[in-house]
Design an enzyme around this catalytic site. Sequence first.
Site, mmCIF file in Angstrom:
data_model
loop_
_atom_site.group_PDB
_atom_site.id
_atom_site.type_symbol
_atom_site.label_atom_id
_atom_site.label_comp_id
_atom_site.label_asym_id
_atom_site.label_seq_id
_atom_site.Cartn_x
_atom_site.Cartn_y
_atom_site.Cartn_z
ATOM 1 N N THR A 19 -24.192 23.405 -7.386
ATOM 2 C CA THR A 19 -25.284 22.982 -8.260
ATOM 3 C C THR A 19 -24.770 22.187 -9.454
ATOM 4 O O THR A 19 -25.477 21.327 -9.978
ATOM 5 C CB THR A 19 -26.053 24.236 -8.730
ATOM 6 O OG1 THR A 19 -26.642 24.835 -7.586
ATOM 7 C CG2 THR A 19 -27.144 23.908 -9.713
ATOM 8 N N SER A 66 -22.074 25.938 -1.875
ATOM 9 C CA SER A 66 -20.945 26.849 -1.623
ATOM 10 C C SER A 66 -21.234 27.857 -0.516
ATOM 11 O O SER A 66 -20.312 28.505 -0.023
ATOM 12 C CB SER A 66 -20.494 27.546 -2.906
ATOM 13 O OG SER A 66 -21.441 28.481 -3.340
ATOM 14 N N THR A 100 -22.090 28.268 -7.458
ATOM 15 C CA THR A 100 -21.978 29.608 -8.038
ATOM 16 C C THR A 100 -22.129 30.722 -6.999
ATOM 17 O O THR A 100 -21.685 31.844 -7.226
ATOM 18 C CB THR A 100 -23.040 29.822 -9.141
ATOM 19 O OG1 THR A 100 -24.343 29.662 -8.574
ATOM 20 C CG2 THR A 100 -22.837 28.860 -10.298
HETATM 21 N N1 ASP Z 1 -26.483 26.310 -4.197
HETATM 22 C C1 ASP Z 1 -25.491 26.476 -5.129
HETATM 23 C C2 ASP Z 1 -24.116 26.752 -4.532
HETATM 24 O O1 ASP Z 1 -23.503 25.832 -4.078
HETATM 25 C C3 ASP Z 1 -25.808 27.454 -6.171
HETATM 26 C C4 ASP Z 1 -25.075 27.081 -7.395
HETATM 27 O O2 ASP Z 1 -24.105 26.360 -7.381
HETATM 28 O O3 ASP Z 1 -25.503 27.567 -8.480
HETATM 29 O O4 ASP Z 1 -23.629 27.861 -4.508
#
Ligand code: ASP
Length: 338
Positions: A19, A66, A100
């Site tokens: 994100t 991720s 995250t």
């Molecule tokens: N969708 C995101 C990830 O790649 C969530 C984030 O990065 O906050 O994990």
Amino acid sequence: MGEPAVQRPALLLLSTGGTIAGSGATSTQVNTYAAGALSGDALLAAVPELQQLATIRVEAIASVDSADLQFAHWRLLVARIREAFQTQPDLAGVVITHGTNTLEETAWLLQLLIDDPRPVVLVGAMRPATALSADGPLNLYQAVEVAIDPQARGRGVLAVLDGEIHGARAVTKVATQGVGAFRSTGAGPLGWVDDAGVHWPAAAGAPMVPFAALPLSSMWPQVAILHGCVEPPAALIPALLQAGVQGLVFTGTGAGQLSAVERTAIDQWNGPLPLMLRANRCGSGPVHRCADHARLGLLPAGTLSPQKARVLLLLALIAGYTRADLEGELQRLGLMAV
Ligand code: ASP
């Protein structure tokens, strides 16, 4: 006479997506966006203040949400960090931009594999880069402040979000949305960052790196996580065992309790047992050794979350550990009382 050249610390920034590199259709969208849409260079360009702090070389490892990271990405990341530390004595540290959702798994993986006093700092964001009040730019700035801080040396792999510095072992995402989504469960953060600089209330205690010399092949073992609940499906464990999983993590209820359904399934299996760890679904607190579970071949994961217990099992299996080897490692890591 020109200005004397300022020598800024050298950093390597490895981008993986998430994100923090997310792009939405409008500035008010915080849930709907494409993760990993922006390059590492674009993230850096959005924070010109960074130029005063460090000379940063950017490289892309992946551009994914991720949840879609693969073992191949982890392998690439580990190889690149090991190589950079080996070949660049002038490198101050490494910063990794990361989604995250699985940031804590990558942080723990690197903690078990990267043996160098120089900091490796993971950073993410809960709001996409295009959002009003995006948290990524300040998180990135503060991650760089931490990575170049001499006192960050010897503290292992770190995560910096919302002005807090977390260690790889305890860092956990505890909320699905909103900033302030990270905690060091069972412990406080290692430090914080503010206008007065980077603060470390306690002295550095270098975490152990049990797999520093472990080569990572392209073939990784299969390790499944099972979630404890009332009357889990009886067919699940025999199906996994028959499919040949090499590792199992039980997310036990309470302090890592297994149901009779699960205990019976393991007891009745007459093939080779996988390496098995018991974690818990409470979110904090330890799982201790228990004679009944030990008889079935299960070892306690201590304070590791199920996802971090799985990372440990993956590396233990790659290293060819027996159950006795794993037990010794759990003791050395302080996860299991002797
Ligand atoms: N969708 C995101 C990830 O790649 C969530 C984030 O990065 O906050 O994990």
